[in-house]
Design a protein around this motif. Sequence first.
Motif, PDB file in Angstrom:
ATOM      1  N   VAL A  49       0.826  -1.207   0.000  1.00 36.59           N
ATOM      2  CA  VAL A  49       0.000   0.000   0.000  1.00 36.59           C
ATOM      3  C   VAL A  49       0.864   1.263   0.000  1.00 36.59           C
ATOM      4  N   ALA A  50       1.984   1.247   0.722  1.00 39.63           N
ATOM      5  CA  ALA A  50       2.812   2.450   0.878  1.00 39.63           C
ATOM      6  C   ALA A  50       3.743   2.696  -0.308  1.00 39.63           C
ATOM      7  N   LEU A  51       4.130   1.654  -1.038  1.00 38.91           N
ATOM      8  CA  LEU A  51       5.131   1.801  -2.094  1.00 38.91           C
ATOM      9  C   LEU A  51       4.763   2.866  -3.136  1.00 38.91           C
ATOM     10  N   PRO A  52       3.520   2.939  -3.614  1.00 32.07           N
ATOM     11  CA  PRO A  52       3.203   3.978  -4.607  1.00 32.07           C
ATOM     12  C   PRO A  52       3.492   5.401  -4.135  1.00 32.07           C
ATOM     13  N   VAL A  53       3.414   5.655  -2.834  1.00 25.69           N
ATOM     14  CA  VAL A  53       3.730   6.994  -2.317  1.00 25.69           C
ATOM     15  C   VAL A  53       5.180   7.332  -2.612  1.00 25.69           C
ATOM     16  N   PHE A  54       6.080   6.358  -2.456  1.00 24.16           N
ATOM     17  CA  PHE A  54       7.495   6.593  -2.738  1.00 24.16           C
ATOM     18  C   PHE A  54       7.739   6.751  -4.241  1.00 24.16           C
ATOM     19  N   LEU A  55       7.097   5.918  -5.031  1.00 24.12           N
ATOM     20  CA  LEU A  55       7.307   5.976  -6.472  1.00 24.12           C
ATOM     21  C   LEU A  55       6.800   7.281  -7.074  1.00 24.12           C
ATOM     22  N   LEU A  56       5.772   7.868  -6.475  1.00 22.17           N
ATOM     23  CA  LEU A  56       5.180   9.111  -6.978  1.00 22.17           C
ATOM     24  C   LEU A  56       5.441  10.275  -6.029  1.00 22.17           C
ATOM     25  N   SER A  57       6.542  10.223  -5.301  1.00 24.15           N
ATOM     26  CA  SER A  57       6.812  11.224  -4.263  1.00 24.15           C
ATOM     27  C   SER A  57       7.133  12.601  -4.831  1.00 24.15           C
ATOM     28  N   GLY A  58       7.671  12.671  -6.051  1.00 22.76           N
ATOM     29  CA  GLY A  58       8.022  13.955  -6.640  1.00 22.76           C
ATOM     30  C   GLY A  58       6.835  14.910  -6.728  1.00 22.76           C
ATOM     31  N   PRO A  59       5.738  14.516  -7.406  1.00 24.32           N
ATOM     32  CA  PRO A  59       4.563  15.395  -7.457  1.00 24.32           C
ATOM     33  C   PRO A  59       4.004  15.730  -6.073  1.00 24.32           C
ATOM     34  N   LEU A  60       4.070  14.765  -5.145  1.00 23.81           N
ATOM     35  CA  LEU A  60       3.580  15.019  -3.796  1.00 23.81           C
ATOM     36  C   LEU A  60       4.392  16.112  -3.118  1.00 23.81           C
ATOM     37  N   LEU A  61       5.719  16.034  -3.236  1.00 24.26           N
ATOM     38  CA  LEU A  61       6.580  17.031  -2.605  1.00 24.26           C
ATOM     39  C   LEU A  61       6.432  18.396  -3.270  1.00 24.26           C
TER      40      LEU A  61
END
Length: 450
Positions: free
Chosen positions: A106-118
Motif C-alpha cells: 500500500v505504501a510503495l506507490p507513495v514513494f514511487l510518486l513522491s516527486g509530485p507530492l513534494l
Amino acid sequence: MTQTPTMTWPQHMRAVLTLGLPLIGGHLAQFSIGLTDTIMLGRYGAEALAALTLATALFFLLFLMGCGFAWAVMPMVAQFDAQDDPTSIRRATRMGLWLSTLYFIVALPVFLLSGPLLLALGQTADLAADAQTYLRIAGFGMLPGLLVMVLKSHLAALSRTRIVLLMTLAAAVANGIGNYLLIFGSFGFPELGIKGAAIASVLSQAVALVGVGLYAHYRLPEHALFTRLWKPDWEMFRRVFLLGLPIGLTTLAEVGLFEATALMMGWLGTVPLAAHGIALQTASATFMVHLGFANVATIRAGNARGRGDPDHLRRGAVAVFGLSLATSCLTVITFLTLPEQLISLFLNPADPARGAIMAIGVSLLAVAALFQLVDGAQVIALGLLRGMQDTRVPMIIAIIAYWGIGIPASYLLGFVWHFGGVGVWSGLVIGLAVAAILMLYRFWSHARRA
C-alpha cells in the motif's frame, strides 16, 4: 523471560538491564545508520543532504507507522511464551509478517510518486526530483525493513536480545561501507551520490533480514516460522491488526508532532532551524535509551499478563521507571552543564553562523532537559500499556496530547506570545507531559485493578 513471583528489587533491576542493554545498543546502532547517511551526504554536497533530509522525513513517517504491526507482535509473543504456547507464537509472528508485507504494498506507490507530492507541498522542483530519486530506490527497502522489525520483536520477546543487537550492528556496518563505496565512487565503484545512499540503505536492510531470518529458522526450529508461511490465519490476522493499527497511528501522531515543530522552526529562519536540528539530534540519541527500556517494559508486562502475575507487573514497572528516571537525571545534568560542547560537535568552527546557532542551541538544550523527563515517562508508560495489549485508548490520548495540545501550544508560545524557538520547544514539552500524565494514570489504574 520467565521470572518467579518473589523477585527482589535488585533482581528486577538486573533483569531489566540484562534484557534492555542489548536493545538500547540496537536502537543506538539503528540511530547511527541515519547519522552516517547525514554525515556522508553532507560531505558529498549540500543539495544531496537537503534532498536526503526531505526524503527520509517522508520515508520514516510511513515506515514508523508500518512498524505498528511489528510492535504488536512483541507483547503477544511475550504473553504466549509465558503460557508455553509455541503455536500461538508462530501464528502471531507469521501474521505480523503478512500485515507488514501488505502495508508495504500500500505504501510503495507513495514513494514511487513522491516527486509530485513534494511539489504540491511547496518544495522546489530540483529538491523534489532528488528526493524522489532517493525514495524510488530506498522505498523498496521498506519491505525488508518491516520484516526485520517483526522478527526482531519476535526474538526480543523471547529474550534473544543479543542477536537483535548483533544484526543491527551488521546492518549499520553494511550501510556505512555501502555509502562509502557508492556515494563517492571509491575502489572503482560508480559515483552515485544520493542514489548510492539509497542502494546502500536497501542492501543494509537485506543483510539484516537474511541474518535475523537465518537465526530464527535454525536456532528456534520449534517455532517453524517459515513453514507454510503462505497459509492464512484470519483469526490471528485480525488480532494482530487490531493491536497493531492503534500502535502505528500513535507513532504517526508523535512523529507528526516533531515534524510540525520542525516546520515552525523553519518559519523562524535558517539559523533557528539548524539549532533545532542539532538539539533534536542530541535529544534523539539519549531517547534511544528510554526506547530500549520501553521495549523491556512491553516484554515484561506481556510476560506478567501471560502468567497472570500482577505483583510481577507492578514491581517490574517500578524498576523500569526507576532506571529510565536515572537516565533522565544524568541527561539533564549533561544538557545543562555541557551545552556548548555538545552543540560544537555539529558545527564547523569557520561557519559565520556558528555563534548564532550556538546561542539558540544552548537555550533549546535547556528546554530539552525538561523534554527528557516527560518523554522518557510517556514512552515507558506507553510500553507498559502495549505489554498489557491496551493500545486504542493510548492512541486517543496521544492524538489529543500531541495534536490537540502540543502543536497549538508550540504555535501560541512561539509566535503569538513571541518566545521564538524556546516557545516552540516548550509546547513540545507540554504535549509530551500531558501524554505522560494521562498514560501513567491509565497504566497504574490497570495495575491497581489487577
